[in-house]
Design a protein around this motif. Structure first.
Motif, short mmCIF file in Angstrom:
data_model
loop_
_atom_site.label_atom_id
_atom_site.label_comp_id
_atom_site.label_asym_id
_atom_site.label_seq_id
_atom_site.Cartn_x
_atom_site.Cartn_y
_atom_site.Cartn_z
N LYS A 120 45.38 6.01 -18.98
CA LYS A 120 44.18 6.81 -18.70
C LYS A 120 42.94 5.94 -18.55
N GLU A 121 42.84 4.88 -19.32
CA GLU A 121 41.69 3.97 -19.19
C GLU A 121 41.69 3.31 -17.82
N HIS A 122 42.85 2.90 -17.37
CA HIS A 122 43.00 2.28 -16.05
C HIS A 122 42.53 3.25 -14.96
N LEU A 123 43.05 4.46 -14.98
CA LEU A 123 42.72 5.44 -13.93
C LEU A 123 41.27 5.89 -14.02
N HIS A 124 40.73 5.95 -15.22
CA HIS A 124 39.31 6.31 -15.36
C HIS A 124 38.43 5.26 -14.69
N THR A 125 38.78 4.00 -14.86
CA THR A 125 38.00 2.93 -14.22
C THR A 125 38.09 3.04 -12.71
N ARG A 126 39.26 3.37 -12.17
CA ARG A 126 39.41 3.52 -10.73
C ARG A 126 38.64 4.74 -10.19
N ASN A 127 38.46 5.77 -11.02
CA ASN A 127 37.87 7.02 -10.55
C ASN A 127 36.42 7.25 -10.99
N ALA A 128 35.99 6.58 -12.05
CA ALA A 128 34.64 6.80 -12.57
C ALA A 128 34.03 5.45 -12.95
N ALA A 129 33.93 5.14 -14.24
CA ALA A 129 33.38 3.85 -14.66
C ALA A 129 33.91 3.48 -16.03
N GLY A 130 34.28 2.22 -16.18
CA GLY A 130 34.76 1.70 -17.45
C GLY A 130 33.87 0.58 -17.94
N LEU A 131 33.68 0.51 -19.26
CA LEU A 131 32.87 -0.54 -19.87
C LEU A 131 33.77 -1.48 -20.66
N PHE A 132 33.74 -2.75 -20.33
CA PHE A 132 34.59 -3.78 -20.92
C PHE A 132 33.74 -4.77 -21.71
N ASP A 133 34.20 -5.14 -22.87
CA ASP A 133 33.58 -6.23 -23.62
C ASP A 133 34.25 -7.54 -23.21
N VAL A 134 33.51 -8.41 -22.56
CA VAL A 134 34.04 -9.72 -22.17
C VAL A 134 33.19 -10.83 -22.79
N SER A 135 32.64 -10.53 -23.97
CA SER A 135 31.76 -11.48 -24.65
C SER A 135 32.49 -12.71 -25.15
N HIS A 136 33.82 -12.67 -25.16
CA HIS A 136 34.59 -13.85 -25.57
C HIS A 136 34.54 -14.95 -24.50
N MET A 137 34.16 -14.58 -23.29
CA MET A 137 34.03 -15.57 -22.22
C MET A 137 32.91 -16.56 -22.55
N GLY A 138 32.97 -17.75 -21.96
CA GLY A 138 31.92 -18.73 -22.18
C GLY A 138 30.81 -18.63 -21.16
N GLN A 139 29.57 -18.77 -21.60
CA GLN A 139 28.40 -18.76 -20.72
C GLN A 139 27.67 -20.10 -20.90
N ILE A 140 27.45 -20.78 -19.79
CA ILE A 140 26.89 -22.14 -19.84
C ILE A 140 25.81 -22.28 -18.77
N GLU A 141 24.72 -22.93 -19.11
CA GLU A 141 23.66 -23.23 -18.13
C GLU A 141 23.63 -24.73 -17.84
N LEU A 142 23.41 -25.07 -16.58
CA LEU A 142 23.21 -26.45 -16.15
C LEU A 142 21.82 -26.57 -15.54
N ARG A 143 21.04 -27.52 -16.02
CA ARG A 143 19.74 -27.83 -15.44
C ARG A 143 19.71 -29.32 -15.10
N ALA A 144 19.28 -29.64 -13.90
CA ALA A 144 19.20 -31.04 -13.50
C ALA A 144 18.09 -31.74 -14.27
N LYS A 145 18.37 -32.93 -14.77
CA LYS A 145 17.34 -33.69 -15.46
C LYS A 145 16.17 -34.02 -14.54
N SER A 146 16.44 -34.07 -13.23
CA SER A 146 15.38 -34.34 -12.25
C SER A 146 14.49 -33.13 -12.01
#
Length: 382
Positions: A44-70
């Motif tokens: 049901k969660e799968h089909l709800h996402t296909r037909n309406a909207a699903g909210l997923f927690d993907v906070s385990h993923m890594g988020q990284i920023e790169l800034r050039a020293k220049s």
């Protein structure tokens, strides 16, 4: 899909309490305690996402920023191009691109998303690889870039045909965004990085939000009756129907982007004859395969019966072949199709659509047909 972690040492995302309050069934995954499903169940969660909207927690993923020293973003882009076969120099501000970290033999260390935020690059990497990815970046780019792991941010994904309407209640500007657009926006008073992308094949958004505001934003989104919380189980079946790779299963350090049918992600400028074809790890092997082909390829597979064919099932060229010619890397039931689907690697000679191969399941040889991917048409807003 689910790793056998020691539950005593599992990390928790900023939405852990919300998962418990909503009845999430928690399991170990990539070192985190994560919801595999909620009360409605995976189907049901799968089909709800296909037909309406699903909210997923993907906070385990890594988020990284790169800034050039220049201080020049192009310098950060050129530095990152030493580690990936994609063109980041030409990536416009407010856009993101799918990429792979490759090793010296062309194998994939991880796959990731790279965004040009104008003054910096923003990377989202896989949970199981994020420590190694950060170390990889520091080992190769520290002279050129300042590298910051954003450990104070959560990541949520809002996916499905009603995702735009649900998110537009907090910021009307999201309706103007196209697939792979990225913008820094205020949502419910929180400074967010919003990309129009996802891992389901559906239109939708991924939202990087300050960790201390993540539960507030998620709760506000879930107040919309069109939005339900979705667990890892449906996330996996959705991405499988969409023909999307899962790192450590469909791609790994022994698999090149060309073998994985990800050649589309490598721009002409990074190929033979392009402006910057060399200079990235594994360039020799990857460019050779782009030019001359490879011995095996990832393909979609449709079992002819009703039985799902799971990961690691050996594949054979005929019902009575003695030696396997390939392996299933992802497989399961596709709720949108009401039929099983799978992905795997076969020799190049067996990749034509409707070619029949056989999987060995509990001592039986089951026929599968090579099929086009995605199995379910994507609905990205172009």
């Amino acid at each position: 899909m689910l790793a056998g972690d020691d539950t005593q040492s599992l990390k928790r995302t900023p939405l852990y309490a919300l998962h418990l309050a909503r009845g999430g069934k928690m399991v170990p995954f990539a070192g985190y305690d994560m919801p595999v499903q909620y009360a409605p169940g995976v189907l049901k969660e799968h089909l709800h996402t296909r037909n309406a909207a699903g909210l997923f927690d993907v906070s385990h993923m890594g988020q990284i920023e790169l800034r050039a020293k220049s201080g020049k973003l192009e310098d950060a882009a050129r530095a990152l191009e030493a580690l990936i076969p994609q063109d980041i120099v030409a990536l416009p501000p407010g856009r993101q691109r799918y990429a792979q970290f490759t090793n010296e033999s062309g194998g994939i260390l991880d796959d990731l998303m790279v965004t040009n935020l104008g003054d910096r690059l923003f990377l989202v990497v896989n949970a199981a690889c994020k420590t190694e990815d950060e170390a990889h970046l520091r080992a190769h780019l520290s002279d050129a870039c300042d590298i910051t792991a954003l450990t104070d941010r959560a990541l949520i994904a809002l996916q499905g045909p009603k995702a735009e309407a649900a998110l537009a209640k907090f910021c009307a500007d999201v309706a103007k965004m196209k697939f792979m657009d990225v913008a820094e926006l205020s949502l419910d008073g929180l400074p967010c990085i919003v990309s129009r992308s996802g891992y389901t094949g559906e239109d939708g958004f991924e939202i990087s939000v300050p960790a201390d505001g993540a539960e507030r934003l998620a709760t506000a989104l879930l107040d919309n009756p069109d939005v339900l919380p979705i667990g890892l189980g449906a996330r996996d079946s959705l991405r499988l129907e969409a023909g999307l790779c899962l790192y450590g299963h469909d791609i790994d350090t022994a698999t090149t982007p060309v073998e994985a049918a990800l050649s589309w992600s490598i721009q002409k400028s990074r190929r033979s004859g392009g402006a910057r074809p060399a200079g990235f790890l594994g360039a020799s092997a990857i460019l050779s395969q782009l030019d001359g082909g490879t011995a095996r390829l990832r393909v979609g597979l449709r079992p002819e019966g009703r039985a799902p064919v799971r990961e690691n099932a050996p594949l054979f060229a005929s019902a009575d072949s003695a030696e396997p010619v390939g392996t299933v890397t992802s497989g399961g039931f596709g709720p949108s199709l009401n039929a099983p689907v799978a992905m795997g690697y076969v020799p190049a000679a067996l990749t034509a659509r409707d070619t029949v191969v056989f999987a060995e399941v509990r001592g039986q040889r089951l026929p599968l047909r090579v099929a086009a991917m995605p199995f379910v048409p994507n609905t990205y807003k172009r």
